[in-house]
Write a protein that holds these residues in place. Structure first.
Motif, PDB file in Angstrom:
ATOM      1  N   ILE A  60       0.743  -0.968  -0.629  1.00  0.00           N
ATOM      2  CA  ILE A  60       0.035  -0.201   0.378  1.00  0.00           C
ATOM      3  C   ILE A  60       0.883   1.377   0.591  1.00  0.00           C
ATOM      4  O   ILE A  60      -0.064   2.434   0.235  1.00  0.00           O
ATOM      5  N   LYS A  61       2.290   0.512  -0.460  1.00  0.00           N
ATOM      6  CA  LYS A  61       2.354   2.322  -0.269  1.00  0.00           C
ATOM      7  C   LYS A  61       2.584   3.374  -1.461  1.00  0.00           C
ATOM      8  O   LYS A  61       2.827   4.090   0.230  1.00  0.00           O
ATOM      9  N   ASP A  62       1.739   4.025  -1.883  1.00  0.00           N
ATOM     10  CA  ASP A  62       1.674   4.855  -2.737  1.00  0.00           C
ATOM     11  C   ASP A  62       0.117   5.676  -2.442  1.00  0.00           C
ATOM     12  O   ASP A  62       0.427   6.115  -3.270  1.00  0.00           O
ATOM     13  N   SER A  63      -0.500   4.917  -1.743  1.00  0.00           N
ATOM     14  CA  SER A  63      -2.140   4.475  -1.522  1.00  0.00           C
ATOM     15  C   SER A  63      -2.659   5.080  -0.073  1.00  0.00           C
ATOM     16  O   SER A  63      -3.592   4.749   0.210  1.00  0.00           O
ATOM     17  N   VAL A  64      -1.459   5.286   0.469  1.00  0.00           N
ATOM     18  CA  VAL A  64      -2.673   5.268   2.405  1.00  0.00           C
ATOM     19  C   VAL A  64      -1.544   7.034   2.829  1.00  0.00           C
ATOM     20  O   VAL A  64      -0.257   6.831   2.531  1.00  0.00           O
ATOM     21  N   ASP A  65      -2.193   7.278   3.757  1.00  0.00           N
ATOM     22  CA  ASP A  65      -1.901   8.433   4.678  1.00  0.00           C
ATOM     23  C   ASP A  65      -1.334   8.379   5.463  1.00  0.00           C
ATOM     24  O   ASP A  65      -0.945   9.322   6.824  1.00  0.00           O
ATOM     25  N   LEU A  66      -2.125   7.014   6.557  1.00  0.00           N
ATOM     26  CA  LEU A  66      -1.565   6.488   7.448  1.00  0.00           C
ATOM     27  C   LEU A  66      -1.778   5.050   8.168  1.00  0.00           C
ATOM     28  O   LEU A  66      -3.136   4.551   7.404  1.00  0.00           O
ATOM     29  N   LEU A  67      -1.728   4.990   9.383  1.00  0.00           N
ATOM     30  CA  LEU A  67      -1.912   3.300   9.661  1.00  0.00           C
ATOM     31  C   LEU A  67      -2.623   3.611  10.893  1.00  0.00           C
ATOM     32  O   LEU A  67      -1.972   4.183  11.375  1.00  0.00           O
ATOM     33  N   ASN A  68      -3.542   2.805  10.815  1.00  0.00           N
ATOM     34  CA  ASN A  68      -4.312   3.080  11.892  1.00  0.00           C
ATOM     35  C   ASN A  68      -4.294   1.360  12.892  1.00  0.00           C
ATOM     36  O   ASN A  68      -4.449   0.095  12.264  1.00  0.00           O
ATOM     37  N   PHE A  69      -4.444   1.412  13.991  1.00  0.00           N
ATOM     38  CA  PHE A  69      -4.172   0.003  14.534  1.00  0.00           C
ATOM     39  C   PHE A  69      -4.941  -0.131  16.174  1.00  0.00           C
ATOM     40  O   PHE A  69      -5.127   0.860  16.796  1.00  0.00           O
ATOM     41  N   HIS A  70      -5.321  -1.301  16.461  1.00  0.00           N
ATOM     42  CA  HIS A  70      -5.970  -1.619  17.701  1.00  0.00           C
ATOM     43  C   HIS A  70      -5.805  -2.230  19.379  1.00  0.00           C
ATOM     44  O   HIS A  70      -4.369  -2.751  18.489  1.00  0.00           O
ATOM     45  N   PHE A  71      -5.806  -0.820  20.433  1.00  0.00           N
ATOM     46  CA  PHE A  71      -5.082  -1.571  21.101  1.00  0.00           C
ATOM     47  C   PHE A  71      -4.990  -1.626  22.389  1.00  0.00           C
ATOM     48  O   PHE A  71      -5.767  -0.431  22.697  1.00  0.00           O
ATOM     49  N   TYR A  72      -5.475  -2.613  23.350  1.00  0.00           N
ATOM     50  CA  TYR A  72      -5.946  -3.006  24.373  1.00  0.00           C
ATOM     51  C   TYR A  72      -4.567  -3.568  25.306  1.00  0.00           C
ATOM     52  O   TYR A  72      -5.196  -3.967  27.174  1.00  0.00           O
TER      53      TYR A  72
END
Length: 190
Positions: free
Chosen positions: A20-32
């Motif tokens: 996704i190198k050229d098509s992503v503005d940020l990365l999201n993850f869930h964390f508990y």
């Protein structure tokens, strides 16, 4: 990480991040998980992006704590909320959205997520602490010099985005023995 299914998931995520190198503005993850290990997924994601030749901001649109009802009403829960929010800021996460639904005692897939509020909407100790930390840090501080990162003493200097100076210090002790950890405040500070 010794579990093959986890290794397979890490391999899949690595391939996705590279693809996704050229098509992503940020990365999201869930964390508990425990606040002390928040550094692990953040550093892992940054490393994977770096290997793929890019870097974008990290966010979590679902962060929270696991525990019991007695934990949710305790000082320990409030302390964990503090530790998690400060660590996320220190590691330069750009957005953290706290999970607001309690699943303890439900048939939800993860029946151990605790809320900042009692069922009647009254604030638990963690809600007051959450508000205090957010009002202090929000849109003003980011990134940090990590001066000490456990296992019993944590100390971060946070950067003021208005001045570019490291002007806010956050620290805590995880010393289970009850013996105070040594600390000397910088000259002129308390």
């Amino acid at each position: 990480l010794g579990n093959q299914a986890i290794q397979d998931t890490c391999d899949t995520i690595t391939a996705i991040i590279a693809g996704i190198k050229d098509s992503v503005d940020l990365l999201n993850f869930h964390f508990y998980e425990d606040p002390d290990v928040l550094v692990l997924p953040i550093e892992w994601l940054k490393r994977r992006m770096g290997l793929a030749g890019y870097a974008v901001p990290l966010i979590s649109n679902e962060m929270g704590q696991r525990g019991t009802i007695s934990y949710a009403t305790s000082f320990d829960h409030a302390a964990d909320v503090f530790r998690k929010l400060v660590t996320a800021t220190a590691l330069d996460m750009r957005l953290v959205v706290w999970f607001a639904t309690e699943t303890v005692g439900t048939i939800a897939p993860s029946p151990d997520k605790v809320n900042l509020f009692y069922p009647d909407g009254a604030r638990r100790p963690a809600a007051d602490l959450f508000q205090n930390v957010v009002e202090t840090l929000q849109n003003r501080y980011r990134g940090a010099q990590i001066l000490s990162f456990g296992p019993t003493f944590y100390r971060y200097l946070l950067e003021d985005t208005n001045t570019g100076l490291y002007s806010l210090e956050a620290l805590w002790s995880q010393n289970a023995s009850g013996i105070p950890s040594p600390y000397t405040a910088p000259t002129g500070a308390t």
